[in-house]
Write a protein that holds these residues in place. Structure first.
Motif, PDB file in Angstrom:
ATOM      1  N   ASN A   7       0.851  -1.186   0.000  1.00 12.76           N
ATOM      2  CA  ASN A   7       0.000   0.000   0.000  1.00 12.76           C
ATOM      3  C   ASN A   7       0.890   1.239   0.000  1.00 12.76           C
ATOM      4  OD1 ASN A   7      -1.538   2.283   1.087  1.00 12.76           O
ATOM      5  ND2 ASN A   7      -3.167   0.792   1.405  1.00 12.76           N
ATOM      6  N   PRO A   8       0.685   2.170  -0.944  1.00 11.10           N
ATOM      7  CA  PRO A   8       1.575   3.339  -1.058  1.00 11.10           C
ATOM      8  C   PRO A   8       1.726   4.144   0.224  1.00 11.10           C
ATOM      9  CG  PRO A   8       0.202   3.157  -3.004  1.00 11.10           C
ATOM     10  CD  PRO A   8      -0.305   2.130  -2.037  1.00 11.10           C
ATOM     11  N   ILE A   9       0.679   4.247   1.027  1.00  9.04           N
ATOM     12  CA  ILE A   9       0.792   5.064   2.237  1.00  9.04           C
ATOM     13  C   ILE A   9       1.609   4.344   3.304  1.00  9.04           C
ATOM     14  CG2 ILE A   9      -1.267   4.325   3.521  1.00  9.04           C
ATOM     15  CD1 ILE A   9      -0.040   7.950   2.903  1.00  9.04           C
ATOM     16  N   ILE A  10       1.566   3.002   3.313  1.00  7.57           N
ATOM     17  CA  ILE A  10       2.396   2.247   4.249  1.00  7.57           C
ATOM     18  C   ILE A  10       3.860   2.328   3.839  1.00  7.57           C
ATOM     19  CG2 ILE A  10       2.875  -0.051   5.180  1.00  7.57           C
ATOM     20  CD1 ILE A  10      -0.073  -0.682   4.949  1.00  7.57           C
ATOM     21  N   VAL A  11       4.113   2.218   2.550  1.00  7.75           N
ATOM     22  CA  VAL A  11       5.479   2.396   2.050  1.00  7.75           C
ATOM     23  C   VAL A  11       5.970   3.802   2.382  1.00  7.75           C
ATOM     24  CG1 VAL A  11       6.922   2.479  -0.022  1.00  7.75           C
ATOM     25  CG2 VAL A  11       5.145   0.724   0.191  1.00  7.75           C
ATOM     26  N   CYS A  12       5.090   4.777   2.238  1.00 10.37           N
ATOM     27  CA  CYS A  12       5.448   6.169   2.544  1.00 10.37           C
ATOM     28  C   CYS A  12       5.805   6.333   4.015  1.00 10.37           C
ATOM     29  CB  CYS A  12       4.282   7.083   2.162  1.00 10.37           C
ATOM     30  SG  CYS A  12       4.580   8.830   2.471  1.00 10.37           S
ATOM     31  N   GLN A  13       5.073   5.668   4.892  1.00 13.06           N
ATOM     32  CA  GLN A  13       5.397   5.736   6.319  1.00 13.06           C
ATOM     33  C   GLN A  13       6.802   5.213   6.598  1.00 13.06           C
ATOM     34  OE1 GLN A  13       2.153   3.486   7.996  1.00 13.06           O
ATOM     35  NE2 GLN A  13       0.880   5.298   8.303  1.00 13.06           N
ATOM     36  N   ASN A  14       7.146   4.123   5.964  1.00 12.44           N
ATOM     37  CA  ASN A  14       8.485   3.559   6.162  1.00 12.44           C
ATOM     38  C   ASN A  14       9.562   4.503   5.633  1.00 12.44           C
ATOM     39  OD1 ASN A  14       7.425   1.201   7.308  1.00 12.44           O
ATOM     40  ND2 ASN A  14       7.219   0.212   5.315  1.00 12.44           N
ATOM     41  N   ILE A  15       9.305   5.118   4.483  1.00 11.02           N
ATOM     42  CA  ILE A  15      10.281   6.043   3.903  1.00 11.02           C
ATOM     43  C   ILE A  15      10.446   7.281   4.771  1.00 11.02           C
ATOM     44  CG2 ILE A  15      10.678   7.620   1.960  1.00 11.02           C
ATOM     45  CD1 ILE A  15       9.569   5.474   0.105  1.00 11.02           C
ATOM     46  N   THR A  16       9.337   7.818   5.276  1.00 10.25           N
ATOM     47  CA  THR A  16       9.433   9.028   6.105  1.00 10.25           C
ATOM     48  C   THR A  16      10.145   8.745   7.424  1.00 10.25           C
ATOM     49  OG1 THR A  16       7.191   8.597   6.941  1.00 10.25           O
ATOM     50  CG2 THR A  16       7.412  10.149   5.110  1.00 10.25           C
ATOM     51  N   ARG A  17       9.997   7.535   7.947  1.00 10.92           N
ATOM     52  CA  ARG A  17      10.737   7.176   9.166  1.00 10.92           C
ATOM     53  C   ARG A  17      12.243   7.173   8.890  1.00 10.92           C
ATOM     54  NH1 ARG A  17       6.608   2.997   9.712  1.00 10.92           N
ATOM     55  NH2 ARG A  17       5.055   3.641  11.274  1.00 10.92           N
ATOM     56  N   LYS A  18      12.642   6.621   7.756  1.00  9.21           N
ATOM     57  CA  LYS A  18      14.051   6.622   7.379  1.00  9.21           C
ATOM     58  C   LYS A  18      14.552   8.045   7.150  1.00  9.21           C
ATOM     59  CE  LYS A  18      13.868   2.047   5.225  1.00  9.21           C
ATOM     60  NZ  LYS A  18      13.995   1.269   3.955  1.00  9.21           N
ATOM     61  N   PHE A  19      13.680   8.888   6.569  1.00  8.55           N
ATOM     62  CA  PHE A  19      14.037  10.286   6.324  1.00  8.55           C
ATOM     63  C   PHE A  19      14.291  11.015   7.643  1.00  8.55           C
ATOM     64  CE2 PHE A  19      12.752  14.754   5.745  1.00  8.55           C
ATOM     65  CZ  PHE A  19      13.587  15.124   4.704  1.00  8.55           C
TER      66      PHE A  19
ATOM     67  N   ASP B 112      -7.620   0.304  -6.956  1.00  5.28           N
ATOM     68  CA  ASP B 112      -8.992   0.690  -6.666  1.00  5.28           C
ATOM     69  C   ASP B 112      -8.975   2.120  -6.136  1.00  5.28           C
ATOM     70  OD1 ASP B 112      -8.076   0.605  -4.047  1.00  5.28           O
ATOM     71  OD2 ASP B 112      -9.223  -1.181  -3.496  1.00  5.28           O
ATOM     72  N   LYS B 113     -10.131   2.631  -5.747  1.00  5.02           N
ATOM     73  CA  LYS B 113     -10.209   4.046  -5.365  1.00  5.02           C
ATOM     74  C   LYS B 113      -9.366   4.353  -4.129  1.00  5.02           C
ATOM     75  CE  LYS B 113     -14.365   4.040  -2.428  1.00  5.02           C
ATOM     76  NZ  LYS B 113     -15.718   4.655  -2.256  1.00  5.02           N
ATOM     77  N   TRP B 114      -9.271   3.395  -3.200  1.00  5.51           N
ATOM     78  CA  TRP B 114      -8.508   3.647  -1.983  1.00  5.51           C
ATOM     79  C   TRP B 114      -7.008   3.669  -2.255  1.00  5.51           C
ATOM     80  CZ3 TRP B 114     -10.937   5.596   1.973  1.00  5.51           C
ATOM     81  CH2 TRP B 114     -12.294   5.325   2.145  1.00  5.51           C
ATOM     82  N   LEU B 115      -6.548   2.834  -3.184  1.00  8.81           N
ATOM     83  CA  LEU B 115      -5.133   2.855  -3.526  1.00  8.81           C
ATOM     84  C   LEU B 115      -4.774   4.100  -4.334  1.00  8.81           C
ATOM     85  CD1 LEU B 115      -4.338  -0.892  -4.316  1.00  8.81           C
ATOM     86  CD2 LEU B 115      -3.474   0.496  -2.423  1.00  8.81           C
ATOM     87  N   HIS B 116      -5.708   4.571  -5.170  1.00  9.17           N
ATOM     88  CA  HIS B 116      -5.472   5.853  -5.845  1.00  9.17           C
ATOM     89  C   HIS B 116      -5.375   6.977  -4.823  1.00  9.17           C
ATOM     90  CE1 HIS B 116      -5.489   4.902 -10.075  1.00  9.17           C
ATOM     91  NE2 HIS B 116      -6.623   4.225  -9.985  1.00  9.17           N
ATOM     92  N   LEU B 117      -6.231   6.928  -3.815  1.00 14.07           N
ATOM     93  CA  LEU B 117      -6.206   7.960  -2.778  1.00 14.07           C
ATOM     94  C   LEU B 117      -4.906   7.894  -1.976  1.00 14.07           C
ATOM     95  CD1 LEU B 117      -7.561  10.215  -1.149  1.00 14.07           C
ATOM     96  CD2 LEU B 117      -8.666   8.430   0.233  1.00 14.07           C
ATOM     97  N   SER B 118      -4.527   6.707  -1.522  1.00 11.01           N
ATOM     98  CA  SER B 118      -3.295   6.587  -0.743  1.00 11.01           C
ATOM     99  C   SER B 118      -2.072   6.932  -1.589  1.00 11.01           C
ATOM    100  CB  SER B 118      -3.164   5.180  -0.155  1.00 11.01           C
ATOM    101  OG  SER B 118      -3.070   4.204  -1.166  1.00 11.01           O
ATOM    102  N   SER B 119      -2.132   6.642  -2.896  1.00  8.22           N
ATOM    103  CA  SER B 119      -1.031   7.031  -3.788  1.00  8.22           C
ATOM    104  C   SER B 119      -0.919   8.542  -3.878  1.00  8.22           C
ATOM    105  CB  SER B 119      -1.261   6.447  -5.185  1.00  8.22           C
ATOM    106  OG  SER B 119      -1.249   5.045  -5.167  1.00  8.22           O
ATOM    107  N   ALA B 120      -2.062   9.225  -4.030  1.00  8.11           N
ATOM    108  CA  ALA B 120      -2.054  10.690  -4.088  1.00  8.11           C
ATOM    109  C   ALA B 120      -1.534  11.284  -2.784  1.00  8.11           C
ATOM    110  CB  ALA B 120      -3.465  11.199  -4.384  1.00  8.11           C
ATOM    111  N   GLN B 121      -1.937  10.702  -1.663  1.00  6.26           N
ATOM    112  CA  GLN B 121      -1.455  11.189  -0.368  1.00  6.26           C
ATOM    113  C   GLN B 121       0.054  11.001  -0.243  1.00  6.26           C
ATOM    114  OE1 GLN B 121      -4.073   8.763   2.029  1.00  6.26           O
ATOM    115  NE2 GLN B 121      -5.465  10.465   2.429  1.00  6.26           N
ATOM    116  N   ALA B 122       0.550   9.856  -0.690  1.00  8.52           N
ATOM    117  CA  ALA B 122       1.985   9.603  -0.635  1.00  8.52           C
ATOM    118  C   ALA B 122       2.749  10.587  -1.516  1.00  8.52           C
ATOM    119  CB  ALA B 122       2.283   8.164  -1.051  1.00  8.52           C
ATOM    120  N   MET B 123       2.248  10.838  -2.733  1.00 12.79           N
ATOM    121  CA  MET B 123       2.908  11.785  -3.628  1.00 12.79           C
ATOM    122  C   MET B 123       2.974  13.179  -2.999  1.00 12.79           C
ATOM    123  SD  MET B 123       3.920  10.066  -6.275  1.00 12.79           S
ATOM    124  CE  MET B 123       4.120   8.671  -5.122  1.00 12.79           C
TER     125      MET B 123
END
Length: 252
Positions: free
Chosen positions: A8-20, A50-61
């Motif tokens: 899930n893009p937002i979960i991946v984003c959480q991991n990246i922001t922790r490293k940041f 699906d719509k939720w992954l598009h949303l989480s992708s937009a949030q991650a971007m």
């Protein structure tokens, strides 16, 4: 796709922001390498979302764009096209989001009914994500991203204001339903509350601020006191994000 999976893009984003946040050297570009790789993955797989992954992708971007804006020029020397690719991916996500759910308010809420909690969360999350983009666009020249530069596209002034804190931070569906119905009942009793079709927009904040600064325009209401009362009620119920939106309205 499973929206709860590790992909899930937002979960991946959480991991990246922790490293940041944990990195020790400013010259360490491994985080930005990961962001560039994740952007490519999202763009390549977007047709299966699906719509939720598009949303989480937009949030991650959006989060990556905020990180990039905070980091400065040093990242662009290492990834010169990163800003453009992030914005293009964000734009592609919102093209799909707009097809799935046009506008930024749940469909039933627009007609004065109570939507499902899930539909309301989706619409409000889309609204807040788009608002962050428009706020960023106030400070940077963004030629890509959300479709907002053409005649039929969204304009920030037409985007609804964020919902009240009690609704956004509701812990469960029951408490959210109670708060939503309370606000709806207040509107039905002719109390000036910003909901459904009467929900205030960013342009209302800008217009009132212009009036306070002595600026006169043909689009101003004859009785701005009513608008001021509605905005005051919104401000009393807004959360921290609403405070940022209200502050940005003074910059236009």
């Amino acid at each position: 796709m499973n929206t709860t999976s590790l992909g899930n893009p937002i979960i991946v984003c959480q991991n990246i922001t922790r490293k940041f946040a944990a990195r020790k050297a400013c010259g360490d570009f491994s985080v930005w390498d990961a962001i560039a790789s994740e952007q490519e993955r999202i763009y390549d797989q977007r047709c299966s979302f699906d719509k939720w992954l598009h949303l989480s992708s937009a949030q991650a971007m959006m989060i990556y764009l905020l990180m990039l804006a905070a980091e400065g020029e040093s990242v662009l020397t290492h990834h010169p096209n990163l800003a453009i690719t992030l914005l293009i991916t964000l734009g592609s996500n919102f093209v799909q989001l707009n097809r799935i759910h046009p506008g930024f308010v749940a469909e039933k809420e627009q007609s004065g009914d109570r939507p499902s909690w899930e539909d309301w969360i989706f619409a409000e999350s889309k609204l807040r994500t788009a608002t962050v983009y428009f706020i960023l666009a106030l400070h940077f020249d963004l030629d890509f991203g959300l479709p907002c530069n053409r005649q039929d596209d969204y304009a920030y002034e037409d985007v609804e204001l964020p919902a009240a804190k009690v609704l956004w931070e509701a812990k469960n569906e029951l408490s959210w339903r109670e708060e939503f119905d309370r606000v709806e009942q207040a509107r039905d009793n002719f109390i000036s509350v910003c909901t459904s079709e009467a929900r205030l927009k960013y342009g209302d904040l800008v217009r009132l601020n212009k009036q306070h600064c002595g600026y006169e325009s043909s689009d101003m209401e004859k009785d701005e006191s009513k608008l001021a009362d509605r905005i005051e009620i919104w401000q009393k119920g807004m959360d921290e994000f609403g405070m940022i939106v209200a502050l940005c309205s003074t910059m236009v």
